[in-house]
Write a protein that holds these residues in place. Structure first.
Motif, PDB file in Angstrom:
ATOM      1  N   ILE A  61       0.811  -1.203   0.000  1.00 55.19           N
ATOM      2  CA  ILE A  61       0.000   0.000   0.000  1.00 55.19           C
ATOM      3  C   ILE A  61       0.858   1.272   0.000  1.00 55.19           C
ATOM      4  O   ILE A  61       0.381   2.343  -0.391  1.00 55.19           O
ATOM      5  CB  ILE A  61      -0.963  -0.035   1.226  1.00 55.19           C
ATOM      6  CG1 ILE A  61      -2.047   1.031   1.124  1.00 55.19           C
ATOM      7  CG2 ILE A  61      -0.202   0.087   2.529  1.00 55.19           C
ATOM      8  CD1 ILE A  61      -3.105   0.740   0.114  1.00 55.19           C
ATOM      9  N   GLY A  62       2.121   1.149   0.390  1.00 58.52           N
ATOM     10  CA  GLY A  62       3.005   2.329   0.401  1.00 58.52           C
ATOM     11  C   GLY A  62       3.283   2.875  -0.980  1.00 58.52           C
ATOM     12  O   GLY A  62       3.670   4.027  -1.140  1.00 58.52           O
ATOM     13  N   HIS A  63       3.073   2.027  -2.007  1.00 60.70           N
ATOM     14  CA  HIS A  63       3.431   2.438  -3.374  1.00 60.70           C
ATOM     15  C   HIS A  63       2.250   2.370  -4.317  1.00 60.70           C
ATOM     16  O   HIS A  63       2.356   1.901  -5.450  1.00 60.70           O
ATOM     17  CB  HIS A  63       4.625   1.617  -3.877  1.00 60.70           C
ATOM     18  CG  HIS A  63       5.826   1.845  -3.026  1.00 60.70           C
ATOM     19  ND1 HIS A  63       6.622   2.967  -3.146  1.00 60.70           N
ATOM     20  CD2 HIS A  63       6.318   1.154  -1.973  1.00 60.70           C
ATOM     21  CE1 HIS A  63       7.560   2.934  -2.222  1.00 60.70           C
ATOM     22  NE2 HIS A  63       7.406   1.845  -1.496  1.00 60.70           N
ATOM     23  N   VAL A  64       1.106   2.844  -3.851  1.00 57.87           N
ATOM     24  CA  VAL A  64      -0.022   3.081  -4.756  1.00 57.87           C
ATOM     25  C   VAL A  64      -0.167   4.590  -4.929  1.00 57.87           C
ATOM     26  O   VAL A  64       0.105   5.353  -4.010  1.00 57.87           O
ATOM     27  CB  VAL A  64      -1.345   2.453  -4.241  1.00 57.87           C
ATOM     28  CG1 VAL A  64      -1.222   0.944  -4.188  1.00 57.87           C
ATOM     29  CG2 VAL A  64      -1.729   3.011  -2.885  1.00 57.87           C
TER      30      VAL A  64
ATOM     31  N   PRO B  86       7.472  13.012  -6.294  1.00 56.52           N
ATOM     32  CA  PRO B  86       8.176  11.797  -6.728  1.00 56.52           C
ATOM     33  C   PRO B  86       8.537  10.899  -5.540  1.00 56.52           C
ATOM     34  O   PRO B  86       8.990  11.395  -4.511  1.00 56.52           O
ATOM     35  CB  PRO B  86       9.443  12.337  -7.404  1.00 56.52           C
ATOM     36  CG  PRO B  86       9.120  13.748  -7.766  1.00 56.52           C
ATOM     37  CD  PRO B  86       8.168  14.244  -6.708  1.00 56.52           C
ATOM     38  N   CYS B  87       8.324   9.610  -5.692  1.00 55.01           N
ATOM     39  CA  CYS B  87       8.560   8.637  -4.618  1.00 55.01           C
ATOM     40  C   CYS B  87       9.957   8.025  -4.747  1.00 55.01           C
ATOM     41  O   CYS B  87      10.562   8.065  -5.829  1.00 55.01           O
ATOM     42  CB  CYS B  87       7.494   7.544  -4.700  1.00 55.01           C
ATOM     43  SG  CYS B  87       7.556   6.348  -3.354  1.00 55.01           S
ATOM     44  N   SER B  88      10.414   7.404  -3.682  1.00 52.61           N
ATOM     45  CA  SER B  88      11.734   6.763  -3.703  1.00 52.61           C
ATOM     46  C   SER B  88      11.794   5.619  -4.713  1.00 52.61           C
ATOM     47  O   SER B  88      12.868   5.245  -5.171  1.00 52.61           O
ATOM     48  CB  SER B  88      12.071   6.224  -2.314  1.00 52.61           C
ATOM     49  OG  SER B  88      11.159   5.210  -1.969  1.00 52.61           O
ATOM     50  N   CYS B  89      10.635   5.062  -5.087  1.00 56.97           N
ATOM     51  CA  CYS B  89      10.610   3.902  -5.987  1.00 56.97           C
ATOM     52  C   CYS B  89      10.631   4.314  -7.449  1.00 56.97           C
ATOM     53  O   CYS B  89      10.683   3.462  -8.323  1.00 56.97           O
ATOM     54  CB  CYS B  89       9.372   3.064  -5.709  1.00 56.97           C
ATOM     55  SG  CYS B  89       7.838   3.858  -6.223  1.00 56.97           S
ATOM     56  N   GLY B  90      10.554   5.632  -7.717  1.00 53.84           N
ATOM     57  CA  GLY B  90      10.512   6.084  -9.104  1.00 53.84           C
ATOM     58  C   GLY B  90       9.108   6.472  -9.533  1.00 53.84           C
ATOM     59  O   GLY B  90       8.931   7.099 -10.580  1.00 53.84           O
TER      60      GLY B  90
ATOM     61  N   GLY C 169       3.492  10.438  -6.240  1.00 52.74           N
ATOM     62  CA  GLY C 169       2.262  10.581  -5.473  1.00 52.74           C
ATOM     63  C   GLY C 169       1.886   9.346  -4.673  1.00 52.74           C
ATOM     64  O   GLY C 169       0.711   9.102  -4.420  1.00 52.74           O
ATOM     65  N   HIS C 170       2.883   8.555  -4.262  1.00 48.77           N
ATOM     66  CA  HIS C 170       2.592   7.360  -3.479  1.00 48.77           C
ATOM     67  C   HIS C 170       2.396   7.725  -2.011  1.00 48.77           C
ATOM     68  O   HIS C 170       2.880   8.755  -1.533  1.00 48.77           O
ATOM     69  CB  HIS C 170       3.734   6.344  -3.618  1.00 48.77           C
ATOM     70  CG  HIS C 170       3.830   5.773  -5.003  1.00 48.77           C
ATOM     71  ND1 HIS C 170       4.828   4.914  -5.391  1.00 48.77           N
ATOM     72  CD2 HIS C 170       3.040   5.947  -6.103  1.00 48.77           C
ATOM     73  CE1 HIS C 170       4.649   4.566  -6.665  1.00 48.77           C
ATOM     74  NE2 HIS C 170       3.579   5.192  -7.114  1.00 48.77           N
ATOM     75  N   LEU C 171       1.694   6.853  -1.272  1.00 47.43           N
ATOM     76  CA  LEU C 171       1.486   7.054   0.157  1.00 47.43           C
ATOM     77  C   LEU C 171       2.811   7.344   0.872  1.00 47.43           C
ATOM     78  O   LEU C 171       2.882   8.179   1.774  1.00 47.43           O
ATOM     79  CB  LEU C 171       0.819   5.805   0.762  1.00 47.43           C
ATOM     80  CG  LEU C 171       0.726   5.767   2.291  1.00 47.43           C
ATOM     81  CD1 LEU C 171      -0.155   6.900   2.812  1.00 47.43           C
ATOM     82  CD2 LEU C 171       0.211   4.409   2.765  1.00 47.43           C
TER      83      LEU C 171
END
Ligand SMILES: [Zn+2]
Length: 312
Positions: A170-173, A180-184, A187-189
């Motif tokens: 759920i952290g990466h939806v 920008p998220c750490s995963c690339g 707007g992720h949680l």
């Protein structure tokens, strides 16, 4: 501990938590009571052989000290893992030669007992369901608010990790802004509720650079920027909980990770948002704080071994 039928030493399970900086090892009874534990630095820069070697070197003195017969070993590791093949699929840059490493094969070769591998957040959830804050529950979402945000699902009394091992992430939806998220992704949680981003958002608002713990301390002193950052984190976590409850009808959420240490700050904003927008079932989602602390992943890993070996 239960004595074996042959009258030999009682059976025990080992759990290993290989984290980015430290490796925790526990030796547990058949009912997952911790008999002994050890903690060593993770040689993350030295590769998979060194990392597993350090964990086994930490485990061996426990096996010498405790009169028990080792039945199996569970390993919880950061990153994407193939829990069926016992192999790491992908890991962050801080781990050298870890992606692709066959963890369970290395442990089995060294100890001669069956070994099992889980993603660390899945192991965290197994631990809290086995011996922690959600013991015995059958429909649970786990979220770990640490440097990043991890998630895991327990449905119908079993871990549900999906065909690619990524269920519950759920952290990466998306849908939580456009940072920008750490995963690339974007707007992720995680960009609202992780320690890394709590610190970054506070710095952006206040011009002051500190850790998430420092932001929590500032909020405790009434700093409006810190309070706003934690308020946004809490309402984002609540929205993620409500999305999950709407989709798979979890009854309970267990929150862990370093940022959950700021429980008095997070809890009110999460509860307010949960009350304002209850699931369509009308049944409120129960929110609890993790109870096993730094043992959760290791105990959960041991619990996986126990389950796989048919003992619980
Ligand atoms: Zn992400």
């Amino acid at each position: 501990m239960t004595r074996s039928a042959a009258g030999g030493p009682p059976g025990a399970y080992a759990g290993i938590d290989i984290g980015g900086t430290t490796t925790q090892v526990v030796l547990c009874t058949g009912d997952l009571t911790v008999l002994d534990r050890a903690e060593v630095p993770t040689p993350a820069a030295e590769g998979g052989h060194a990392m597993v070697g350090a964990a086994l070197a930490a485990l061996r003195p426990l096996l010498d000290r405790v009169p028990a017969r080792l039945l199996g070993v569970g390993v919880g590791a950061a990153g994407v893992v193939d829990a069926r093949a016992g192999r790491v699929l992908a890991a962050s840059d801080s781990f050298h030669a870890w992606a692709g490493f066959a963890v369970t094969a290395a442990v089995e070769a060294a100890l001669g007992v069956p070994a099992f591998l889980d993603n660390d957040v899945n192991a965290f959830l197994r631990g809290e369901v086995s011996k922690g804050a959600v013991a015995g529950e059958s429909h649970v979402l786990a979220m770990t608010l640490g440097t990043g945000v991890g998630g895991a699902l327990w449905l119908d009394g079993a871990l549900f990790d999906g065909p690619r091992g990524a269920a519950g992430e759920i952290g990466h939806v998306p849908g939580f802004g456009d940072t920008p998220c750490s995963c690339g992704g974007r707007g992720h949680l995680e960009t609202l509720a992780s320690g890394r981003f709590i610190a970054a958002r506070y710095a952006q608002r206040s011009g002051r650079h500190t850790t998430a713990r420092g932001v929590a301390a500032a909020a405790g002193r009434g700093d409006p920027h810190a309070l706003a950052v934690f308020g946004a984190a809490g309402s984002a976590v609540a929205r993620a909980i409500l999305i999950t409850a709407g989709l798979v009808d979890v009854t309970t959420v267990v929150l862990g990770g370093g940022v959950s240490g700021a429980w008095p700050l997070l809890e009110p904003s999460i509860r307010t948002a949960l009350r304002a927008d209850p699931p369509v079932s009308g049944a409120p989602v129960r929110l609890v704080r993790a109870r096993l602390g730094s043992d959760a992943v290791a105990i959960g890993a041991a619990s996986r071994a126990r389950t796989e070996l048919g003992a619980g």
